[in-house]
Design an enzyme around this catalytic site. Structure first.
Site, PDB file in Angstrom:
ATOM      1  N   SER A   1      -9.723   1.590   3.247  1.00 36.96           N
ATOM      2  CA  SER A   1      -8.923   2.359   2.338  1.00 36.96           C
ATOM      3  C   SER A   1      -7.881   1.544   1.563  1.00 36.96           C
ATOM      4  O   SER A   1      -7.385   2.015   0.538  1.00 36.96           O
ATOM      5  CB  SER A   1      -8.182   3.455   3.114  1.00 36.96           C
ATOM      6  OG  SER A   1      -7.294   2.889   4.047  1.00 36.96           O
TER       7      SER A   1
ATOM      8  N   SER B   1      -9.682  -0.732   7.456  1.00 35.06           N
ATOM      9  CA  SER B   1      -9.177  -0.642   6.078  1.00 35.06           C
ATOM     10  C   SER B   1      -8.480  -1.874   5.543  1.00 35.06           C
ATOM     11  O   SER B   1      -8.130  -1.912   4.366  1.00 35.06           O
ATOM     12  CB  SER B   1      -8.230   0.536   5.953  1.00 35.06           C
ATOM     13  OG  SER B   1      -8.975   1.702   5.850  1.00 35.06           O
TER      14      SER B   1
ATOM     15  N   LYS C   1       0.842  -1.201   0.000  1.00 38.24           N
ATOM     16  CA  LYS C   1       0.000   0.000   0.000  1.00 38.24           C
ATOM     17  C   LYS C   1       0.874   1.247   0.000  1.00 38.24           C
ATOM     18  O   LYS C   1       1.872   1.311   0.743  1.00 38.24           O
ATOM     19  CB  LYS C   1      -0.899  -0.023   1.244  1.00 38.24           C
ATOM     20  CG  LYS C   1      -1.908   1.105   1.318  1.00 38.24           C
ATOM     21  CD  LYS C   1      -2.798   0.950   2.560  1.00 38.24           C
ATOM     22  CE  LYS C   1      -3.861   2.019   2.661  1.00 38.24           C
ATOM     23  NZ  LYS C   1      -4.690   1.875   3.873  1.00 38.24           N
TER      24      LYS C   1
HETATM   25  N1  GLN Z   1     -13.136   3.714   6.792  1.00 35.49           N
HETATM   26  C1  GLN Z   1     -12.414   4.177   7.931  1.00 35.49           C
HETATM   27  C2  GLN Z   1     -12.075   5.628   7.760  1.00 35.49           C
HETATM   28  O1  GLN Z   1     -12.431   6.170   6.779  1.00 35.49           O
HETATM   29  C3  GLN Z   1     -11.192   3.354   8.149  1.00 35.49           C
HETATM   30  C4  GLN Z   1     -10.005   3.824   7.411  1.00 35.49           C
HETATM   31  C5  GLN Z   1      -8.790   3.052   7.752  1.00 35.49           C
HETATM   32  O2  GLN Z   1      -8.852   2.031   8.444  1.00 35.49           O
HETATM   33  N2  GLN Z   1      -7.642   3.542   7.331  1.00 35.49           N
HETATM   34  O3  GLN Z   1     -11.467   6.223   8.596  1.00 35.49           O
END
Ligand code: GLN
Length: 475
Positions: A154, A178, A79
């Site tokens: 994400s 995420s 990532k």
């Molecule tokens: N969907 C969550 C957010 O928008 C989690 C994001 C993440 O785990 N990086 O913060």
């Protein structure tokens, strides 16, 4: 070579039996990934030189009769929020579009030391903020299982490459879901380890008290192998734990018969859907494996979304203050005064969601609101952690859905950020309490969309969590 379905064990067999060299494998994997990538936009950029150098090093070790490492020759994707020396790391943001880090993250060092071959960096939501990968400054990722749907986020790119077969395993990051949520949406395995289990040195910070690095793979065993490689204390990260890393491969083979598995009632209220049916069938399967299913309560669950979005935005507003135009590549051309430089750099290079969170976070930390929001959220966080502590006095593991619904259409939820935030309800409780959790494929809907089962365990009991997930996977 069947790159799309390759596993770590098969890669090893191919190399050690001399059916292929790591260099041949890397060349083929890169060509395949580059050819397939336009379908999903899952990779942001490739690293052929680095991949071939790593592969050649593996071949040299094999030729010398040395152990080539647990990930020898395995094509890996990373990532693009994890820094890689001399290899662009953008966080899917205009702010870092041309940022070339001067060092490697600890997880990167460890995976390359184990023989892993990094093919490239994967797309994600900007600075890991989002649940669909649509917040990337470099375009959304498509779900390889259904190209008109989101892959989740994400870490959407890292889940997609593994589902698409353009990497064998990948690294993602999880702050509030995420890793697990895109794993569920794409039908692959994704692990969020215990907070502190894997060093975050070199992970670009979003919300430091919640950020984790973790693996994606096509099966539990591969995910466990990658986790074992990257886990463990790191002098460069004061929050990394001293707790010894178990031999997960061995621990996973223990029987699950007689394990007590908790079903949190709050997670099933209002889950009358195909997802609910798939999770119910998964629970039946666990019963069939001899697990004892116990009804449990995690009473503070309904406060988790509010609590998470106060804490993560507060921390993000502070962490992202460093992107000011003076450092890290982007500076607005309209920087006549210092104040203009700050305002215009941040105004031009951050996307809408990142700006929204910086503003929200600045608000909850400001004098006068700190006690009402931030301090209160910290208290709620303790209550959520306490819910899990109590539950784990009754059960060995907990299972739950990952998301209230499977992958949805691109664009469907972008208009309503609150609705998007609410969809994180099942993943953020584990993130807030720091326990390990993972998603393992549980089935597909009538329209062929994957649904993952979430498995949660006590702090540092990755071995127990993996044991249950592997038994479930094998049915
Ligand atoms: N969907 C969550 C957010 O928008 C989690 C994001 C993440 O785990 N990086 O913060």
């Amino acid at each position: 070579m069947n790159i799309e379905t390759l596993t770590i064990a098969e890669t090893r067999r191919l190399l050690l039996s001399k059916q292929a060299s790591a260099e041949e494998l890397a060349t083929e994997a890169l060509a395949y990934a580059q050819a397939e990538n336009p379908k999903t936009n899952a990779y942001l950029h490739f690293s052929p030189e680095r991949a071939l150098a790593a592969a050649k090093a593996v071949d040299a070790k094999i030729a010398a009769g040395e152990d080539p490492g647990a990930l020898a020759g395995v094509p890996v994707a990373v990532k693009d929020v994890i820094v890689t020396k001399n290899l662009r790391t953008t966080c899917a943001s205009r702010m870092l579009e041309n940022f070339v880090p001067p060092y490697d993250a600890t997880a990167i060092e460890r995976l390359e030391a184990a023989g892993g071959v990094i093919l490239g960096k994967t797309n994600c939501d900007e600075f890991a903020m989002g649940s669909t990968n649509e917040n990337s400054a470099f375009g959304a990722v498509r779900n390889p299982v259904a190209l008109d749907c989101v892959p989740g986020g994400s870490s959407g790119g890292s889940a997609a490459v593994v589902a698409q077969g353009t990497a064998v395993v990948s690294l993602g990051s999880d702050t509030g879901g995420s890793i697990r949520q895109p794993a569920s949406f794409c039908g692959v395995v994704g692990i969020t380890p215990t907070y502190g289990r894997v060093s975050r040195y070199g992970l670009v910070a979003f919300a430091s008290s919640l950020d984790h690095i973790g693996p994606f793979a096509r099966n539990v065993e591969d995910a466990a192998t990658l986790l074992e490689v990257i886990a463990g204390r790191d002098e460069n990260d004061a929050t990394s734990a001293f707790a010894p890393v178990a031999g997960y491969a061995e621990a996973m083979r223990q029987p699950v018969k007689g394990l007590k598995v908790g079903l949190p009632r709050e997670y099933f209220e209002g889950l009358a859907s195909e997802t609910g049916d798939i999770i119910a069938a998964a629970v039946e399967k666990l019963k069939g494996l001899g697990c004892e299913i116990v009804d449990i309560s995690l009473p503070h669950t309904s406060y988790a979304v509010a609590c998470y979005y106060i804490i993560c935005t507060a921390e993000a507003s502070s962490n992202l203050a460093r992107f000011d135009g003076a450092r890290y590549t982007y500076r607005s051309p309209n920087s006549g005064t210092l104040e203009d430089m700050y305002r215009n750099t941040r105004g031009e290079a951050f996307g809408t969601e990142v700006k929204r969170r910086i503003m929200l976070g600045t608000y909850v930390l400001s004098a006068g609101y700190y006690d009402a929001y931030y301090r209160k959220a910290q208290k709620v966080r303790s209550l959520i952690t306490e819910d899990f502590r109590k539950a784990f006095t009754e059960v060995d593991a907990i299972v739950a859905p990952v998301s209230p619904f499977p992958a949805f259409k691109l664009g469907e939820k972008m208009k309503d950020p609150i609705e998007m935030y609410l969809s994180d309800i099942y993943t953020i409780t584990a993130s807030l309490s720091g326990i390990p959790s993972m998603s393992v494929p549980a089935g597909v809907t009538n329209t062929g969309l994957p649904v993952g089962l979430q498995v949660l365990a006590r702090h540092f009991d990755e071995a127990g969590m993996l044991r249950l997930a592997r038994a479930f996977e094998r049915g």
